[in-house]
Design an enzyme around this catalytic site. Structure first.
Site, PDB file in Angstrom:
ATOM      1  N   TYR A  63       0.846  -1.201   0.000  1.00 54.91           N
ATOM      2  CA  TYR A  63       0.000   0.000   0.000  1.00 54.91           C
ATOM      3  C   TYR A  63       0.881   1.250   0.000  1.00 54.91           C
ATOM      4  O   TYR A  63       1.615   1.507   0.959  1.00 54.91           O
ATOM      5  CB  TYR A  63      -0.928   0.039   1.219  1.00 54.91           C
ATOM      6  N   SER A 211     -13.116  -4.616   2.166  1.00 50.28           N
ATOM      7  CA  SER A 211     -14.058  -3.835   1.341  1.00 50.28           C
ATOM      8  C   SER A 211     -15.517  -4.129   1.703  1.00 50.28           C
ATOM      9  O   SER A 211     -16.351  -4.350   0.825  1.00 50.28           O
ATOM     10  CB  SER A 211     -13.800  -4.070  -0.151  1.00 50.28           C
ATOM     11  N   GLY A 214     -18.086  -2.167  -0.019  1.00 50.74           N
ATOM     12  CA  GLY A 214     -18.017  -2.191  -1.483  1.00 50.74           C
ATOM     13  C   GLY A 214     -17.184  -1.034  -2.014  1.00 50.74           C
ATOM     14  O   GLY A 214     -17.524  -0.409  -3.003  1.00 50.74           O
ATOM     15  N   ARG A 215     -16.068  -0.764  -1.307  1.00 46.59           N
ATOM     16  CA  ARG A 215     -15.138   0.327  -1.661  1.00 46.59           C
ATOM     17  C   ARG A 215     -15.846   1.691  -1.645  1.00 46.59           C
ATOM     18  O   ARG A 215     -15.508   2.595  -2.394  1.00 46.59           O
ATOM     19  CB  ARG A 215     -14.469   0.038  -3.001  1.00 46.59           C
ATOM     20  N   PHE A 217     -19.021   2.254  -2.427  1.00 43.79           N
ATOM     21  CA  PHE A 217     -20.208   2.297  -3.291  1.00 43.79           C
ATOM     22  C   PHE A 217     -21.498   2.019  -2.503  1.00 43.79           C
ATOM     23  O   PHE A 217     -22.540   2.613  -2.767  1.00 43.79           O
ATOM     24  CB  PHE A 217     -20.043   1.246  -4.402  1.00 43.79           C
TER      25      PHE A 217
END
Ligand SMILES: NC(=O)c1ccc[n+]([C@@H]2O[C@H](COP(=O)([O-])OP(=O)(O)OC[C@H]3O[C@@H](n4cnc5c(N)ncnc54)[C@H](OP(=O)(O)O)[C@@H]3O)[C@@H](O)[C@H]2O)c1
Length: 336
Positions: A63, A211, A214-215, A217
């Site tokens: 990262y 996630s 959903g990142r 979303f």
């Protein structure tokens, strides 16, 4: 504000808050509207997380090409005994050649990678060390064997794997106990329920769900990656672009309805759904939502107190099967 409940990772693993904190977005992948002030707020978010009972902090060597470990390091050093530090190896990248990417599971690489992570983090041991991706050309006996040597050497306390299937998890667990499996699991991403989740439940391996929003979303904060900065990683994820994004955003209507009925946010509904997989599948589940902001962290940790009813869970059940688009543009390093 009260602290979140706890759970135990694996059969002999550490006790952690039932929700962890994903630190990836503090250094890379998601567009940063803050510029330099982003790091200040990220550091404050780490401190606030611990106050709220979040103890599992998730980073990886890849990262930000190591910068995320460097960011998290001073926080971990300051609270070494309270924090359960998780990091990962296996995805080799080169900052001078952003197109280069290799999955390295060989013992020589693992021995170098752990020392590099320890140096960047400024600590003498890692609590949970994951193999980030599996390279099927390297036998698990070699890679998990090398990871087990790190435990014996005191560099690592517990072992984890990421994005392996149930068969691989079983094979690895027979070589050395695996404490946690970390893979994507959310209202939109349920493929792990086919093989990995049943194996983890049977073996007593905890599931760390990455996630879970959903990142982002599932929170409704964006409905198409085109709304994000040009370099944002989500522009390259098929489910967030073009017709897929519009189709997928429409799937969130039941999430918004439950949120409105319960006085919650859509993100809290998404997190509560992941948390309740623990009862459905009989295993410890620790979602690790990623945020750089204290206000969002407080919203996310409050989701540990939201219990969805059976009727609400039933309305969420059909969503994942209807999602259009894969999780990654390149699924080749994901064990299905
Ligand atoms: N093992 C693996 O292969 C793998 C892959 C991906 C991720 N991970 C790990 O899992 C962690 C979490 O996954 P993730 O960060 O990809 O996805 P996520 O937690 O599903 O979503 C993160 C995104 O949602 C936003 N967000 C967070 N809380 C929010 C809220 N309450 N309302 C609105 N937006 C919110 C964040 O933005 P802000 O930061 O601006 O709040 C960020 O853009 C990562 O940090 C990383 O440690 C592991």
């Amino acid at each position: 504000m009260s602290t979140i409940p706890t759970t135990t990772l694996g059969t002999n693993g550490p006790v952690v808050g039932v929700q962890g904190l994903g630190c990836m977005g503090m250094s890379e992948f998601y567009s940063d509207q803050f510029g330099d002030t982003g790091e200040t707020e990220s550091r404050a978010t780490l401190e606030r997380a611990l106050e709220l009972g979040v103890t599992l902090f998730d980073t990886a060597d890849m990262y930000g090409y190591g910068r995320n470990e460097q960011l998290v390091g001073p926080f971990v050093q300051a609270h070494r005994d309270e924090v359960v530090l998780a990091t990962k190896f296996a995805i080799e990248r080169r900052e001078d050649d952003p197109t280069y990417r290799a999955v390295r599971n060989d013992a020589t690489y693992i021995r170098q990678a752990v020392d590099a992570s320890l140096r960047r983090l400024g600590v003498d041991h890692i609590d949970l060390y994951y193999m980030h991706r599996r390279n099927p050309e390297v036998p698990l006996a070699e890679s998990v064997g090398a990871m087990a040597e790190l435990v014996a050497a005191g560099k690592v306390r517990f072992l984890g794997l990421s994005e392996v299937n149930g068969e691989e998890l079983r094979e690895a667990h027979a070589i050395h106990p695996i404490t946690a499996l970390q893979s994507e699991w959310s209202l939109f991403s349920r493929d792990v329920e086919r093989s990995a989740v049943p194996a983890a439940a049977e073996l007593g391996v905890a599931f760390v769900a990455y996630s879970p929003l959903g990142r982002g979303f599932l929170t409704g904060s964006f409905s198409n990656a085109g709304e994000l900065a040009a370099g944002d990683f989500r522009n390259y994820q098929p489910r967030f672009t073009g017709d897929n994004a519009a189709h997928n955003a429409a799937l969130l209507a039941p999430v918004h309805k439950i949120a409105a009925d319960r006085g919650a946010t859509p993100g809290q509904v998404a997190l509560a759904w992941v948390q309740q997989r623990a009862q459905v599948h009989h295993l410890a589940v620790v979602p690790i939502p990623g945020t750089r902001k204290r206000t969002r962290l407080e919203e996310n940790t409050a989701a540990t107190r939201l219990i969805l009813t059976d009727a609400e869970l039933a309305t969420l059940e059909p969503i994942a099967a209807q999602v259009a688009g894969d999780r990654y543009a390149d699924m080749s390093s994901i064990s299905r």
